[in-house]
Design a protein around this motif. Structure first.
Motif, PDB file in Angstrom:
ATOM      1  N   LYS A  50       0.842  -1.208   0.000  1.00 27.08           N
ATOM      2  CA  LYS A  50       0.000   0.000   0.000  1.00 27.08           C
ATOM      3  C   LYS A  50       0.870   1.249   0.000  1.00 27.08           C
ATOM      4  CE  LYS A  50      -4.244  -1.714   2.097  1.00 27.08           C
ATOM      5  NZ  LYS A  50      -5.145  -1.633   3.258  1.00 27.08           N
ATOM      6  N   ALA A  51       1.969   1.218   0.748  1.00 26.98           N
ATOM      7  CA  ALA A  51       2.886   2.369   0.766  1.00 26.98           C
ATOM      8  C   ALA A  51       3.513   2.579  -0.614  1.00 26.98           C
ATOM      9  CB  ALA A  51       3.966   2.163   1.823  1.00 26.98           C
ATOM     10  N   ALA A  52       3.840   1.475  -1.291  1.00 27.56           N
ATOM     11  CA  ALA A  52       4.430   1.580  -2.632  1.00 27.56           C
ATOM     12  C   ALA A  52       3.422   2.131  -3.639  1.00 27.56           C
ATOM     13  CB  ALA A  52       4.940   0.218  -3.090  1.00 27.56           C
ATOM     14  N   LEU A  53       2.144   1.951  -3.346  1.00 23.25           N
ATOM     15  CA  LEU A  53       1.076   2.424  -4.238  1.00 23.25           C
ATOM     16  C   LEU A  53       0.355   3.631  -3.639  1.00 23.25           C
ATOM     17  CD1 LEU A  53      -0.470  -1.060  -5.193  1.00 23.25           C
ATOM     18  CD2 LEU A  53       1.146   0.304  -6.523  1.00 23.25           C
ATOM     19  N   VAL A  68       0.250 -11.285  -3.405  1.00 21.22           N
ATOM     20  CA  VAL A  68      -0.471 -10.021  -3.287  1.00 21.22           C
ATOM     21  C   VAL A  68      -1.536  -9.951  -4.371  1.00 21.22           C
ATOM     22  CG1 VAL A  68      -0.229  -7.503  -3.492  1.00 21.22           C
ATOM     23  CG2 VAL A  68       1.498  -8.835  -2.275  1.00 21.22           C
ATOM     24  N   THR A  69      -2.733  -9.537  -3.981  1.00 21.83           N
ATOM     25  CA  THR A  69      -3.824  -9.356  -4.929  1.00 21.83           C
ATOM     26  C   THR A  69      -4.186  -7.878  -4.967  1.00 21.83           C
ATOM     27  OG1 THR A  69      -4.670 -11.570  -4.434  1.00 21.83           O
ATOM     28  CG2 THR A  69      -6.179 -10.054  -5.543  1.00 21.83           C
ATOM     29  N   ALA A  87       4.135  -3.196  -7.044  1.00 24.51           N
ATOM     30  CA  ALA A  87       3.847  -4.227  -6.041  1.00 24.51           C
ATOM     31  C   ALA A  87       4.863  -5.359  -6.132  1.00 24.51           C
ATOM     32  CB  ALA A  87       2.429  -4.758  -6.231  1.00 24.51           C
ATOM     33  N   SER A  88       5.224  -5.743  -7.331  1.00 21.71           N
ATOM     34  CA  SER A  88       6.198  -6.823  -7.532  1.00 21.71           C
ATOM     35  C   SER A  88       7.565  -6.480  -6.970  1.00 21.71           C
ATOM     36  CB  SER A  88       6.345  -7.145  -9.019  1.00 21.71           C
ATOM     37  OG  SER A  88       5.139  -7.606  -9.552  1.00 21.71           O
ATOM     38  N   ALA A  89       7.901  -5.201  -6.955  1.00 19.03           N
ATOM     39  CA  ALA A  89       9.217  -4.763  -6.491  1.00 19.03           C
ATOM     40  C   ALA A  89       9.341  -4.739  -4.968  1.00 19.03           C
ATOM     41  CB  ALA A  89       9.521  -3.374  -7.050  1.00 19.03           C
ATOM     42  N   VAL A  90       8.229  -4.882  -4.257  1.00 17.64           N
ATOM     43  CA  VAL A  90       8.258  -4.838  -2.794  1.00 17.64           C
ATOM     44  C   VAL A  90       8.876  -6.131  -2.259  1.00 17.64           C
ATOM     45  CG1 VAL A  90       6.843  -4.765  -0.696  1.00 17.64           C
ATOM     46  CG2 VAL A  90       6.293  -3.285  -2.646  1.00 17.64           C
ATOM     47  N   GLU A  91       9.818  -5.970  -1.335  1.00 13.92           N
ATOM     48  CA  GLU A  91      10.491  -7.132  -0.739  1.00 13.92           C
ATOM     49  C   GLU A  91       9.469  -8.020  -0.025  1.00 13.92           C
ATOM     50  OE1 GLU A  91      13.888  -8.146   2.606  1.00 13.92           O
ATOM     51  OE2 GLU A  91      13.750  -6.120   1.803  1.00 13.92           O
ATOM     52  N   LYS A  97      -1.212 -10.936  -8.145  1.00 14.13           N
ATOM     53  CA  LYS A  97      -2.399 -11.275  -8.919  1.00 14.13           C
ATOM     54  C   LYS A  97      -3.187  -9.977  -9.127  1.00 14.13           C
ATOM     55  CE  LYS A  97      -2.878 -16.025  -7.423  1.00 14.13           C
ATOM     56  NZ  LYS A  97      -3.760 -17.052  -6.867  1.00 14.13           N
ATOM     57  N   SER A  98      -3.509  -9.716 -10.367  1.00 17.19           N
ATOM     58  CA  SER A  98      -4.214  -8.487 -10.681  1.00 17.19           C
ATOM     59  C   SER A  98      -5.688  -8.774 -10.969  1.00 17.19           C
ATOM     60  CB  SER A  98      -3.596  -7.803 -11.893  1.00 17.19           C
ATOM     61  OG  SER A  98      -4.371  -6.683 -12.263  1.00 17.19           O
TER      62      SER A  98
END
Length: 105
Positions: A50-53, A68-69, A87-91, A97-98
């Motif tokens: 959520k922070a990344a987005l 993650v969805t 989202a994919s880049a988050v450790e 899944k989109s």
């Protein structure tokens, strides 16, 4: 004297059975603790994504065991792609899944 030996034997048997019961309960406790740790990890992972987005508040985020969805509506496919990449880049994210949809104008 016989009663003393009998009592001692009963006490020894009772303490052995309590020890066995406690030992048998450990795997259940371990599983419960692992489940709690996974839930805590999922909550933390959801927060990180959520922070990344942060600039895309319309996107919902949930996580389960590192998967993650993303849900919600985005203005364009480019915005959706950027969200998936962020989202994919988050450790800790194993998969994204989109369930994103592109808003019609």
């Amino acid at each position: 004297m016989t009663n003393t030996k009998l009592i001692a034997s009963l006490l020894a048997a009772a303490s052995l059975s309590f020890g066995t019961a406690a030992f048998a309960a450990e795997p259940q406790q371990d599983a419960a603790m692992a489940g709690a740790a996974a839930a805590s990890g999922d909550t933390a992972l959801t927060s990180k994504v959520k922070a990344a987005l942060a600039d895309q508040k319309q996107i919902g985020v949930s996580a389960a065991q590192g998967v993650v969805t993303l849900t919600g509506s985005v203005p364009s496919t480019d915005e959706g792609t950027k969200a998936i990449q962020a989202a994919s880049a988050v450790e800790g994210v194993k998969e994204v899944k989109s369930e994103l949809t592109v808003a019609s104008k």
